[in-house]
Design a protein around this motif. Structure first.
Motif, PDB file in Angstrom:
ATOM      1  N   VAL A   1       4.665   3.068   6.813  1.00 46.94           N
ATOM      2  CA  VAL A   1       5.148   1.977   5.954  1.00 46.94           C
ATOM      3  C   VAL A   1       4.014   1.040   5.551  1.00 46.94           C
ATOM      4  N   GLY A   2       4.198   0.373   4.422  1.00 45.49           N
ATOM      5  CA  GLY A   2       3.287  -0.698   4.023  1.00 45.49           C
ATOM      6  C   GLY A   2       1.941  -0.199   3.532  1.00 45.49           C
ATOM      7  N   GLY A   3       0.859  -0.830   4.049  1.00 49.04           N
ATOM      8  CA  GLY A   3      -0.507  -0.579   3.561  1.00 49.04           C
ATOM      9  C   GLY A   3      -0.909   0.889   3.475  1.00 49.04           C
ATOM     10  N   PRO A   4      -0.682   1.699   4.529  1.00 46.84           N
ATOM     11  CA  PRO A   4      -1.133   3.086   4.447  1.00 46.84           C
ATOM     12  C   PRO A   4      -0.423   3.895   3.362  1.00 46.84           C
TER      13      PRO A   4
ATOM     14  N   ARG B   1       0.780   2.591   0.521  1.00 48.88           N
ATOM     15  CA  ARG B   1       0.165   2.071  -0.712  1.00 48.88           C
ATOM     16  C   ARG B   1      -1.197   2.720  -0.949  1.00 48.88           C
ATOM     17  N   ASP B   2      -2.043   2.721   0.103  1.00 49.52           N
ATOM     18  CA  ASP B   2      -3.408   3.224  -0.081  1.00 49.52           C
ATOM     19  C   ASP B   2      -3.429   4.731  -0.323  1.00 49.52           C
ATOM     20  N   ALA B   3      -2.540   5.475   0.367  1.00 52.10           N
ATOM     21  CA  ALA B   3      -2.494   6.923   0.144  1.00 52.10           C
ATOM     22  C   ALA B   3      -2.074   7.202  -1.305  1.00 52.10           C
TER      23      ALA B   3
ATOM     24  N   VAL C   1      -7.243   5.380   3.881  1.00 55.21           N
ATOM     25  CA  VAL C   1      -6.243   4.648   4.667  1.00 55.21           C
ATOM     26  C   VAL C   1      -6.964   4.026   5.859  1.00 55.21           C
ATOM     27  N   LYS C   2      -6.879   2.669   5.977  1.00 55.10           N
ATOM     28  CA  LYS C   2      -7.629   1.966   7.034  1.00 55.10           C
ATOM     29  C   LYS C   2      -6.944   2.074   8.380  1.00 55.10           C
ATOM     30  N   ASP C   3      -5.641   1.815   8.381  1.00 55.84           N
ATOM     31  CA  ASP C   3      -4.915   1.891   9.654  1.00 55.84           C
ATOM     32  C   ASP C   3      -3.484   2.345   9.382  1.00 55.84           C
ATOM     33  N   LEU C   4      -2.786   2.654  10.445  1.00 55.32           N
ATOM     34  CA  LEU C   4      -1.440   3.205  10.291  1.00 55.32           C
ATOM     35  C   LEU C   4      -0.411   2.221  10.819  1.00 55.32           C
ATOM     36  N   ASP C   5       0.623   1.957  10.031  1.00 53.98           N
ATOM     37  CA  ASP C   5       1.749   1.128  10.472  1.00 53.98           C
ATOM     38  C   ASP C   5       3.010   1.976  10.377  1.00 53.98           C
ATOM     39  N   PHE C   6       3.833   1.887  11.425  1.00 50.23           N
ATOM     40  CA  PHE C   6       5.066   2.669  11.432  1.00 50.23           C
ATOM     41  C   PHE C   6       6.255   1.758  11.614  1.00 50.23           C
TER      42      PHE C   6
ATOM     43  N   ALA D   1      13.035  -4.848   2.606  1.00 51.34           N
ATOM     44  CA  ALA D   1      13.386  -6.047   1.824  1.00 51.34           C
ATOM     45  C   ALA D   1      12.746  -7.318   2.371  1.00 51.34           C
ATOM     46  N   ARG D   2      12.302  -7.300   3.640  1.00 51.88           N
ATOM     47  CA  ARG D   2      11.694  -8.512   4.220  1.00 51.88           C
ATOM     48  C   ARG D   2      10.207  -8.585   3.908  1.00 51.88           C
ATOM     49  N   ARG D   3       9.682  -7.584   3.236  1.00 51.29           N
ATOM     50  CA  ARG D   3       8.227  -7.499   3.064  1.00 51.29           C
ATOM     51  C   ARG D   3       7.731  -8.325   1.889  1.00 51.29           C
TER      52      ARG D   3
ATOM     53  N   ILE E   1       4.478  -3.318  -3.751  1.00 48.70           N
ATOM     54  CA  ILE E   1       3.505  -2.261  -3.417  1.00 48.70           C
ATOM     55  C   ILE E   1       3.339  -2.086  -1.907  1.00 48.70           C
ATOM     56  N   ASN E   2       3.830  -3.065  -1.134  1.00 46.66           N
ATOM     57  CA  ASN E   2       3.775  -2.957   0.337  1.00 46.66           C
ATOM     58  C   ASN E   2       5.148  -2.646   0.920  1.00 46.66           C
ATOM     59  N   ALA E   3       6.124  -2.412   0.057  1.00 47.70           N
ATOM     60  CA  ALA E   3       7.511  -2.245   0.541  1.00 47.70           C
ATOM     61  C   ALA E   3       7.991  -0.812   0.315  1.00 47.70           C
TER      62      ALA E   3
ATOM     63  N   THR F   1       2.564 -18.422   2.936  1.00 46.42           N
ATOM     64  CA  THR F   1       1.289 -17.719   3.174  1.00 46.42           C
ATOM     65  C   THR F   1       1.201 -16.460   2.308  1.00 46.42           C
ATOM     66  N   ARG F   2       2.338 -16.010   1.799  1.00 50.71           N
ATOM     67  CA  ARG F   2       2.308 -14.842   0.900  1.00 50.71           C
ATOM     68  C   ARG F   2       1.497 -15.124  -0.362  1.00 50.71           C
ATOM     69  N   MET F   3       1.340 -16.403  -0.710  1.00 48.23           N
ATOM     70  CA  MET F   3       0.540 -16.725  -1.902  1.00 48.23           C
ATOM     71  C   MET F   3      -0.914 -16.295  -1.694  1.00 48.23           C
ATOM     72  N   LEU F   4      -1.448 -16.553  -0.498  1.00 45.74           N
ATOM     73  CA  LEU F   4      -2.823 -16.104  -0.222  1.00 45.74           C
ATOM     74  C   LEU F   4      -2.883 -14.583  -0.151  1.00 45.74           C
ATOM     75  N   ARG F   5      -1.833 -13.978   0.409  1.00 46.95           N
ATOM     76  CA  ARG F   5      -1.800 -12.513   0.478  1.00 46.95           C
ATOM     77  C   ARG F   5      -1.799 -11.918  -0.938  1.00 46.95           C
ATOM     78  N   ALA F   6      -1.056 -12.559  -1.847  1.00 45.17           N
ATOM     79  CA  ALA F   6      -0.988 -12.051  -3.222  1.00 45.17           C
ATOM     80  C   ALA F   6      -2.381 -12.010  -3.840  1.00 45.17           C
ATOM     81  N   VAL F   7      -3.120 -13.099  -3.630  1.00 46.59           N
ATOM     82  CA  VAL F   7      -4.469 -13.168  -4.200  1.00 46.59           C
ATOM     83  C   VAL F   7      -5.374 -12.115  -3.563  1.00 46.59           C
ATOM     84  N   ARG F   8      -5.184 -11.903  -2.264  1.00 45.36           N
ATOM     85  CA  ARG F   8      -6.008 -10.912  -1.555  1.00 45.36           C
ATOM     86  C   ARG F   8      -5.820  -9.519  -2.171  1.00 45.36           C
ATOM     87  N   TYR F   9      -4.572  -9.139  -2.393  1.00 48.12           N
ATOM     88  CA  TYR F   9      -4.335  -7.801  -2.971  1.00 48.12           C
ATOM     89  C   TYR F   9      -4.751  -7.762  -4.441  1.00 48.12           C
TER      90      TYR F   9
HETATM   91  P1  ATP Z   1      -3.656  -4.320   4.281  1.00 46.92           P
HETATM   92  O1  ATP Z   1      -4.543  -5.453   3.981  1.00 46.92           O
HETATM   93  O2  ATP Z   1      -4.318  -3.009   4.201  1.00 46.92           O
HETATM   94  O3  ATP Z   1      -2.323  -4.328   3.600  1.00 46.92           O
HETATM   95  P2  ATP Z   1      -2.864  -5.933   6.222  1.00 46.92           P
HETATM   96  O4  ATP Z   1      -3.685  -6.194   7.432  1.00 46.92           O
HETATM   97  O5  ATP Z   1      -2.790  -6.970   5.176  1.00 46.92           O
HETATM   98  O6  ATP Z   1      -3.297  -4.544   5.712  1.00 46.92           O
HETATM   99  P3  ATP Z   1      -0.720  -6.516   7.628  1.00 46.92           P
HETATM  100  O7  ATP Z   1      -1.025  -7.967   7.452  1.00 46.92           O
HETATM  101  O8  ATP Z   1      -0.993  -5.841   8.911  1.00 46.92           O
HETATM  102  O9  ATP Z   1      -1.418  -5.698   6.538  1.00 46.92           O
HETATM  103  O10 ATP Z   1       0.756  -6.291   7.216  1.00 46.92           O
HETATM  104  C1  ATP Z   1       1.342  -5.027   7.320  1.00 46.92           C
HETATM  105  C2  ATP Z   1       2.580  -5.017   6.439  1.00 46.92           C
HETATM  106  O11 ATP Z   1       3.497  -6.014   6.889  1.00 46.92           O
HETATM  107  C3  ATP Z   1       2.294  -5.350   4.982  1.00 46.92           C
HETATM  108  O12 ATP Z   1       2.018  -4.192   4.251  1.00 46.92           O
HETATM  109  C4  ATP Z   1       3.572  -5.996   4.550  1.00 46.92           C
HETATM  110  O13 ATP Z   1       4.517  -5.008   4.192  1.00 46.92           O
HETATM  111  C5  ATP Z   1       4.081  -6.671   5.782  1.00 46.92           C
HETATM  112  N1  ATP Z   1       3.719  -8.101   5.860  1.00 46.92           N
HETATM  113  C6  ATP Z   1       2.636  -8.654   6.438  1.00 46.92           C
HETATM  114  N2  ATP Z   1       2.637  -9.980   6.314  1.00 46.92           N
HETATM  115  C7  ATP Z   1       3.745 -10.290   5.645  1.00 46.92           C
HETATM  116  C8  ATP Z   1       4.334 -11.525   5.189  1.00 46.92           C
HETATM  117  N3  ATP Z   1       3.738 -12.698   5.406  1.00 46.92           N
HETATM  118  N4  ATP Z   1       5.509 -11.441   4.552  1.00 46.92           N
HETATM  119  C9  ATP Z   1       6.127 -10.268   4.353  1.00 46.92           C
HETATM  120  N5  ATP Z   1       5.629  -9.088   4.712  1.00 46.92           N
HETATM  121  C10 ATP Z   1       4.458  -9.089   5.354  1.00 46.92           C
END
Ligand code: ATP
Length: 407
Positions: A34-37, A39-41, A47-52, A120-122, A126-128, A168-176
């Motif tokens: 689920v999530g990052g791996p 998306r990256d695949a 793929v940097k790491d694996l989340d299940f 739905a909580r993600r 692209i990470n869901a 904090t998702r706002m900073l995450r949005a910019v990161r991606y």
């Molecule tokens: P990558 O940068 O490769 O996505 P990451 O380290 O950002 O890896 P994590 O922060 O470990 O990813 O998050 C893993 C997954 O958990 C994300 O892909 C996302 O689906 C979910 N997640 C992480 N943080 C949040 C958040 N604040 N709100 C909702 N979902 C989140």
């Protein structure tokens, strides 16, 4: 696609993936990548790491895996999550869960649930997405249009309240956005602006903001991410003093930088009092607080290190005691190349200079015990730095002069 993921990982990651695929295929275990791996695949990047995610008890499964593969487990009971470490590789496993936010910016209330709720909580479409581990060719589970957004290069939240729930998702949005070279979807941008205007940023603790900043600091394009977060008004909403990108601009095209360099770049333009207040807002740990203080102090004293008449000993006097990480970051941050050169030489050579004579040598020569010994050593060091003494013989002659001078 699972084959492609498996081909790109090794060591503990591969061992965990193989064991989980077997449990899913042969034992019917409802588990998904689920999530990052995912998306990256799909993007075809490593793929940097694996989340299940497991529909069931993730900590229990983690324990089973660890005993099968010889690993260690860390359990986070509050969220039903666990990390298994096998051959030095760490894999996160979560119990599928539903999250609700009692108020904007608060930590979520969590309850075990199914895959739909977990996706739905993600944070972003692209990470869901999830990839079933059973069989070889199950399609990606994509209830939020992640595949479409990956194709269109868009970062999109899943519902309009998303940023208010967790700013904090706002900073995450910019990161991606910056990492992947994507755009923030128009509706997501409007929701981000609304969340900023509604003041939800202040409801989030400094620790949580700092953790997301730390994630940015570890990225290759951290300077661009921070500049973007500043331009969008996210950083100034965390603290109004975070509004000058001049330090970040200096780091923009430099490779091989570490977290401390970006920390220094972010704080360098601040006035000392603002640096303190912002560091407090982010609850910076002591080592980082030092970097912040010393980077700002160094910027303030940099003008005194410019011009032809600045001797190496004067540079050392000014810099001794400052954090060397802050000095190293400042080599890139100061605008005057002459000062930058002096900081570099301080780090590489000058701060390492010591006299040939030791304190015991000085005592044997008749320097009185007490502060005079340290002062004489300092004087010897300064003279050596400035090229006024070179050999041990010259040092001895100088000490004789100091003794006969009697002061
Ligand atoms: P990558 O940068 O490769 O996505 P990451 O380290 O950002 O890896 P994590 O922060 O470990 O990813 O998050 C893993 C997954 O958990 C994300 O892909 C996302 O689906 C979910 N997640 C992480 N943080 C949040 C958040 N604040 N709100 C909702 N979902 C989140």
């Amino acid at each position: 696609m699972l084959e492609q993921v498996a081909a790109g990982v090794s060591g503990g990651y591969l061992a965990v993936l193989q064991s989980l695929r077997r449990r899913a295929t042969e034992g019917g275990l409802p588990i998904y990548l689920v999530g990052g791996p995912v998306r990256d695949a799909l993007l075809g990047v490593p793929v940097k790491d694996l989340d299940f995610v497991l529909i069931g008890d993730a900590p229990e499964l983690a324990e089973e895996l660890a005993s099968e593969l010889g690993g260690a487990v860390t359990v986070h009971p509050r969220f039903g999550t666990a990390t298994v470490e096998v051959q030095g590789d760490r894999v996160d496993m979560v119990t599928a869960r539903k999250e609700t936010y009692p108020h904007p910016g608060s930590l979520p209330v969590v309850s075990a649930s199914g895959l739909e709720d977990d996706l739905a909580r993600r944070d972003f479409s692209i990470n869901a997405m999830a990839l079933p581990l059973a069989g070889d060719s199950a399609p990606v589970v994509d209830p939020h249009g992640g595949l479409q957004d990956l194709g269109d290069g868009l970062v999109r939240i899943l519902h309009p309240q998303s940023f208010a729930d967790d700013p904090t998702r706002m900073l995450r949005a910019v990161r991606y956005q910056v990492r992947l070279g994507f755009e923030i979807a128009d509706s997501t941008q409007s929701d981000l602006n609304a969340t900023l205007a509604e003041g939800h940023v202040s409801a989030v603790t400094g620790d949580r903001w700092r953790q997301d900043l730390e994630k940015i600091f570890q990225e290759q394009r951290a300077a661009a991410m921070l500049s973007t977060a500043m331009a969008l008004g996210i950083l100034p909403a965390i603290h109004p003093a975070l509004c000058d990108g001049s330090g970040l601009n200096r780091m923009a095209d430099t490779e091989g930088l570490g977290p401390v360099d970006y920390l220094a770049a972010l704080f360098m333009p601040l006035r000392s009092a603002d640096g303190e207040a912002t560091a407090q807002r982010l609850n910076l740990p002591t080592a980082w607080l030092r970097v912040v203080r010393d980077t700002i102090a160094l910027k303030d004293l940099a003008p005194s290190l410019t011009g032809v008449n600045v001797a190496p000993s004067a540079v050392c006097r000014a810099l001794n005691g400052l954090d060397t990480d802050a000095v190293a970051a400042s080599v890139r941050l100061v605008s005057d190349p002459e000062v930058a050169g002096r900081l570099r030489r301080y780090l590489d050579e000058w701060r390492l200079v010591v006299p040939a004579l030791s304190g015991n040598d000085l005592l044997a020569m008749g320097v009185p015990a007490g502060p005079k010994v340290g002062e004489t050593l300092q004087e010897l060091t300064a003279m050596k730095l400035d090229g006024l003494v070179d050999t041990e013989g010259q040092e001895r002659a100088l000490v004789e002069r100091i003794i006969s001078r009697g002061s």
